[in-house]
Design a protein around this motif. Structure first.
Motif, PDB file in Angstrom:
ATOM      1  N   GLY A   1       5.832  -4.884 -13.804  1.00  0.00           N
ATOM      2  CA  GLY A   1       5.425  -5.669 -12.639  1.00  0.00           C
ATOM      3  C   GLY A   1       5.922  -5.084 -11.334  1.00  0.00           C
ATOM      4  O   GLY A   1       5.824  -5.714 -10.284  1.00  0.00           O
ATOM      5  N   ILE A   2       6.463  -3.876 -11.392  1.00  0.00           N
ATOM      6  CA  ILE A   2       7.014  -3.191 -10.227  1.00  0.00           C
ATOM      7  C   ILE A   2       6.165  -1.946  -9.978  1.00  0.00           C
ATOM      8  O   ILE A   2       5.996  -1.121 -10.874  1.00  0.00           O
ATOM      9  CB  ILE A   2       8.486  -2.788 -10.469  1.00  0.00           C
ATOM     10  CG1 ILE A   2       9.332  -4.043 -10.702  1.00  0.00           C
ATOM     11  CG2 ILE A   2       9.026  -1.942  -9.326  1.00  0.00           C
ATOM     12  CD1 ILE A   2      10.708  -3.761 -11.270  1.00  0.00           C
ATOM     13  N   GLU A   3       5.632  -1.826  -8.755  1.00  0.00           N
ATOM     14  CA  GLU A   3       4.752  -0.699  -8.437  1.00  0.00           C
ATOM     15  C   GLU A   3       5.476   0.284  -7.521  1.00  0.00           C
ATOM     16  O   GLU A   3       5.794  -0.040  -6.379  1.00  0.00           O
ATOM     17  CB  GLU A   3       3.485  -1.211  -7.746  1.00  0.00           C
ATOM     18  CG  GLU A   3       2.505  -0.108  -7.444  1.00  0.00           C
ATOM     19  CD  GLU A   3       1.185  -0.643  -6.912  1.00  0.00           C
ATOM     20  OE1 GLU A   3       0.438   0.158  -6.335  1.00  0.00           O
ATOM     21  OE2 GLU A   3       0.903  -1.849  -7.059  1.00  0.00           O
ATOM     22  N   ILE A   4       5.730   1.478  -8.059  1.00  0.00           N
ATOM     23  CA  ILE A   4       6.370   2.531  -7.275  1.00  0.00           C
ATOM     24  C   ILE A   4       5.459   3.753  -7.315  1.00  0.00           C
ATOM     25  O   ILE A   4       5.199   4.302  -8.387  1.00  0.00           O
ATOM     26  CB  ILE A   4       7.757   2.920  -7.841  1.00  0.00           C
ATOM     27  CG1 ILE A   4       8.661   1.700  -7.989  1.00  0.00           C
ATOM     28  CG2 ILE A   4       8.406   3.980  -6.946  1.00  0.00           C
ATOM     29  CD1 ILE A   4       9.991   1.988  -8.688  1.00  0.00           C
TER      30      ILE A   4
ATOM     31  N   GLY B   1       5.675   2.215  -1.408  1.00  0.00           N
ATOM     32  CA  GLY B   1       4.569   3.101  -1.075  1.00  0.00           C
ATOM     33  C   GLY B   1       4.895   4.588  -1.172  1.00  0.00           C
ATOM     34  O   GLY B   1       6.058   4.994  -1.217  1.00  0.00           O
ATOM     35  N   GLU B   2       3.841   5.374  -1.139  1.00  0.00           N
ATOM     36  CA  GLU B   2       3.893   6.817  -1.391  1.00  0.00           C
ATOM     37  C   GLU B   2       4.866   7.587  -0.513  1.00  0.00           C
ATOM     38  O   GLU B   2       5.586   8.458  -0.992  1.00  0.00           O
ATOM     39  CB  GLU B   2       2.493   7.413  -1.214  1.00  0.00           C
ATOM     40  CG  GLU B   2       2.443   8.910  -1.367  1.00  0.00           C
ATOM     41  CD  GLU B   2       1.065   9.497  -1.100  1.00  0.00           C
ATOM     42  OE1 GLU B   2       0.833  10.639  -1.519  1.00  0.00           O
ATOM     43  OE2 GLU B   2       0.229   8.822  -0.467  1.00  0.00           O
TER      44      GLU B   2
ATOM     45  N   VAL C   1       8.275  -5.489  -0.302  1.00  0.00           N
ATOM     46  CA  VAL C   1       7.255  -4.450  -0.153  1.00  0.00           C
ATOM     47  C   VAL C   1       7.693  -3.431   0.895  1.00  0.00           C
ATOM     48  O   VAL C   1       8.110  -3.808   1.993  1.00  0.00           O
ATOM     49  CB  VAL C   1       5.896  -5.062   0.262  1.00  0.00           C
ATOM     50  CG1 VAL C   1       4.879  -3.984   0.586  1.00  0.00           C
ATOM     51  CG2 VAL C   1       5.376  -5.993  -0.823  1.00  0.00           C
ATOM     52  N   LEU C   2       7.573  -2.156   0.554  1.00  0.00           N
ATOM     53  CA  LEU C   2       7.698  -1.057   1.512  1.00  0.00           C
ATOM     54  C   LEU C   2       6.303  -0.481   1.630  1.00  0.00           C
ATOM     55  O   LEU C   2       5.867   0.303   0.790  1.00  0.00           O
ATOM     56  CB  LEU C   2       8.689   0.007   1.011  1.00  0.00           C
ATOM     57  CG  LEU C   2      10.088  -0.488   0.660  1.00  0.00           C
ATOM     58  CD1 LEU C   2      10.956   0.672   0.186  1.00  0.00           C
ATOM     59  CD2 LEU C   2      10.728  -1.202   1.838  1.00  0.00           C
ATOM     60  N   GLY C   3       5.569  -0.915   2.657  1.00  0.00           N
ATOM     61  CA  GLY C   3       4.153  -0.589   2.749  1.00  0.00           C
ATOM     62  C   GLY C   3       3.767   0.060   4.055  1.00  0.00           C
ATOM     63  O   GLY C   3       4.570   0.204   4.971  1.00  0.00           O
TER      64      GLY C   3
ATOM     65  N   HIS D   1       4.966   5.043   5.529  1.00  0.00           N
ATOM     66  CA  HIS D   1       5.840   4.042   4.928  1.00  0.00           C
ATOM     67  C   HIS D   1       7.260   4.195   5.471  1.00  0.00           C
ATOM     68  O   HIS D   1       7.621   5.251   5.978  1.00  0.00           O
ATOM     69  CB  HIS D   1       5.841   4.198   3.403  1.00  0.00           C
ATOM     70  CG  HIS D   1       4.495   4.021   2.790  1.00  0.00           C
ATOM     71  ND1 HIS D   1       3.665   5.080   2.508  1.00  0.00           N
ATOM     72  CD2 HIS D   1       3.816   2.905   2.438  1.00  0.00           C
ATOM     73  CE1 HIS D   1       2.528   4.626   1.983  1.00  0.00           C
ATOM     74  NE2 HIS D   1       2.603   3.303   1.940  1.00  0.00           N
ATOM     75  N   PRO D   2       8.086   3.165   5.329  1.00  0.00           N
ATOM     76  CA  PRO D   2       9.420   3.204   5.938  1.00  0.00           C
ATOM     77  C   PRO D   2      10.420   4.097   5.198  1.00  0.00           C
ATOM     78  O   PRO D   2      10.264   4.391   4.019  1.00  0.00           O
ATOM     79  CB  PRO D   2       9.871   1.742   5.882  1.00  0.00           C
ATOM     80  CG  PRO D   2       9.085   1.140   4.777  1.00  0.00           C
ATOM     81  CD  PRO D   2       7.782   1.859   4.719  1.00  0.00           C
TER      82      PRO D   2
END
Length: 188
Positions: free
Chosen positions: A65-68, A89-90, A105-107, A117-118
């Motif tokens: 459930g974690i998107e990296i 994010g990428e 979220v880091l988007g 992204h940050p």
């Protein structure tokens, strides 16, 4: 590599009072699993095996459930606690000993190419539901409050909360009712 895995496990044991053993972390912590999958995917991504890297990332999201994104650069000791819905994010860069909670979220903020992204400094805490959106830096030792939306740089040693996020503490000293407003606007 085994030593790096040991360090990742130790960082979880040090920060989560609910973690009672190494085996519990290895078997029951989706944040740990997501980071291990990410390390493999990132290795392949950097070597231009991008499709396989993305497939590993996708499988990891399905399981944890974690998107990296496999392009994200992650330091050591990232602790993702209750990680369902976390997105990294990428072009994100994450320092060492960062803690992220559920739904953080880091988007990016659009479809621009390049860095979008940050960058997250060392020892940062990103609370549940916080969104850090755009290409800027969150300074070392900063804290981002639950549900906050951060759209611009956060200096080191600050606590930010709200929508949009505003500094409420600098070096653990509260900024109350506009007192210190000049300082807050000067650093933000």
């Amino acid at each position: 590599m085994f030593r790096q895995i040991q360090k990742e496990i130790k960082s979880i044991l040090d920060r989560d009072p609910a973690a009672s053993s190494v085996w519990e972390v290895i078997l029951c912590y989706p944040g740990f699993h997501a980071i291990m999958f990410h390390r493999a995917a990132h290795f392949l991504y950097k070597r231009n095996w991008r499709l396989i890297a993305r497939m590993i990332s996708h499988f990891s999201r399905f399981i944890t459930g974690i998107e990296i994104h496999p392009g994200a650069q992650i330091g050591f000791g990232l602790f993702i606690d209750h990680g369902m819905g976390v997105v990294i994010g990428e072009t994100s860069v994450i320092g060492d000993n960062v803690t992220m909670y559920q739904g953080a979220v880091l988007g990016g903020t659009g479809k621009s190419s390049g860095k979008r992204h940050p960058d997250i400094g060392n020892n940062v805490i990103i609370s549940s539901g916080a969104k850090v959106l755009g290409s800027f830096k969150v300074g070392d030792n900063s804290k981002i409050g639950a549900g906050s939306i951060v759209l611009k740089e956060v200096p080191p040693n600050c606590t930010v909360v709200g929508i949009p996020a505003q500094i409420v503490k600098i070096d653990e000293e509260p900024i109350l009712n506009g007192v210190g407003k000049e300082l807050r606007t000067a650093v933000m």
